[in-house]
Design a protein around this motif. Sequence first.
Motif, PDB file in Angstrom:
ATOM      1  N   LEU A   1      -2.804  69.177  35.864  1.00 21.54           N
ATOM      2  CA  LEU A   1      -2.975  70.451  36.576  1.00 21.54           C
ATOM      3  C   LEU A   1      -4.292  71.121  36.204  1.00 21.54           C
ATOM      4  N   ASN A   2      -4.719  70.984  34.960  1.00 19.26           N
ATOM      5  CA  ASN A   2      -6.018  71.535  34.565  1.00 19.26           C
ATOM      6  C   ASN A   2      -7.162  70.826  35.280  1.00 19.26           C
TER       7      ASN A   2
ATOM      8  N   ILE B   1      -6.967  69.338  38.247  1.00 16.10           N
ATOM      9  CA  ILE B   1      -6.907  69.817  39.633  1.00 16.10           C
ATOM     10  C   ILE B   1      -7.471  71.225  39.725  1.00 16.10           C
ATOM     11  N   ASN B   2      -7.135  72.044  38.748  1.00 15.75           N
ATOM     12  CA  ASN B   2      -7.604  73.429  38.722  1.00 15.75           C
ATOM     13  C   ASN B   2      -9.128  73.502  38.682  1.00 15.75           C
ATOM     14  N   VAL B   3      -9.736  72.617  37.897  1.00 16.59           N
ATOM     15  CA  VAL B   3     -11.195  72.597  37.784  1.00 16.59           C
ATOM     16  C   VAL B   3     -11.831  72.052  39.047  1.00 16.59           C
TER      17      VAL B   3
ATOM     18  N   LEU C   1     -10.260  74.419  42.404  1.00 10.97           N
ATOM     19  CA  LEU C   1     -10.484  75.866  42.348  1.00 10.97           C
ATOM     20  C   LEU C   1     -11.713  76.268  41.537  1.00 10.97           C
TER      21      LEU C   1
ATOM     22  N   ASN D   1     -11.803  76.625  38.371  1.00  9.47           N
ATOM     23  CA  ASN D   1     -11.402  77.463  37.240  1.00  9.47           C
ATOM     24  C   ASN D   1     -11.484  76.685  35.932  1.00  9.47           C
TER      25      ASN D   1
ATOM     26  N   PRO E   1     -10.206  75.931  32.293  1.00 11.24           N
ATOM     27  CA  PRO E   1      -8.966  76.152  31.537  1.00 11.24           C
ATOM     28  C   PRO E   1      -9.185  77.109  30.376  1.00 11.24           C
TER      29      PRO E   1
ATOM     30  N   GLY F   1      -2.993  80.400  31.545  1.00  9.42           N
ATOM     31  CA  GLY F   1      -3.161  79.860  32.887  1.00  9.42           C
ATOM     32  C   GLY F   1      -1.916  79.161  33.407  1.00  9.42           C
ATOM     33  N   VAL F   2      -1.901  78.927  34.725  1.00  9.39           N
ATOM     34  CA  VAL F   2      -0.736  78.334  35.392  1.00  9.39           C
ATOM     35  C   VAL F   2      -0.403  76.931  34.883  1.00  9.39           C
ATOM     36  N   PRO F   3      -1.391  76.038  34.669  1.00 11.32           N
ATOM     37  CA  PRO F   3      -1.038  74.713  34.136  1.00 11.32           C
ATOM     38  C   PRO F   3      -0.255  74.791  32.831  1.00 11.32           C
ATOM     39  N   GLN F   4      -0.681  75.687  31.948  1.00  7.10           N
ATOM     40  CA  GLN F   4       0.016  75.831  30.665  1.00  7.10           C
ATOM     41  C   GLN F   4       1.420  76.397  30.874  1.00  7.10           C
TER      42      GLN F   4
END
Length: 271
Positions: free
Chosen positions: A108-109, A111-113, A116, A118, A120, A185-188
């Motif tokens: 998820l981190n 994907i987030n990077v 989006l 973002n 982590p 964050g959401v992944p965590q």
Amino acid sequence: MKKNNTITVIRVFAALAVWFVITKGYAAFIDPVFKGKLPETLRMIITSMFVPYTFGIGAAYLILKGMKVPGSKGEEMSGMYEKTSTPGFLFKSFLIQTGLSMPVILILNIINVIVLGNIPRAMTADQIFGNHMIFYIVLLLIFNPVMEEVLFRKFFLDRLLVIGEAGAIIISAVLFGLPHAYSQGVPQMFGTFIIGLVWAYVRVKTGKLWPCFILHMMFNLYGCYFSTFMNRAQETRILFMFISIIVMPIIAGILLVKNKKKKTVDIYDLS
């Protein structure tokens, strides 16, 4: 769900909300006032240790006070305790919690990077190995494992058990994951939800809290210290990703399948 069970869940969520507001409110609005007036380490201790687990946990307890707690006054917590806290059980639990949670957090981190952009909100090597190294050792490997387990797996989970083991385990894991969405964050949040399921299961099935202390400390050791150490170079970073995304999930899957088969055999073993 019965009306009383609904009220129980609402009260526990309210206790978490009050704890969260006090903890994060102090960090956001009051702690900055003391910047430059108090030593930085002292400010960190007050913000991360003192306020959350004096004013915060005290306010949460006032909301929970008077609620029925299975296991108190000689009652069993919830059914028969099925597990014993042996080193083998704890090690298997560590492999399962890490094998299920770390791939979720890492993927998820990523994907987030990529999607989006973002970054982590992870702890850096400068933080945990820098000038405040002793503080973070105490915080991550002793203080948080003890106090967070008291709050989430003692105060919250024990009171939720009146709604049944499965519901209590799931809801307590949700409660544990939600604050991490704000701080890390959401992944965590999703990762800690999975970890919360394992720790709540261990608490319910052993009837003890100290195994959760150990598992919490072990995860922080792996997720903070081992991951930070391994991410210092490209070669070790790739090895860490391979272990966390491929090797550990396979081990966790094997252990879960073996545990399920063992339960099936026990059910039909009439000899």
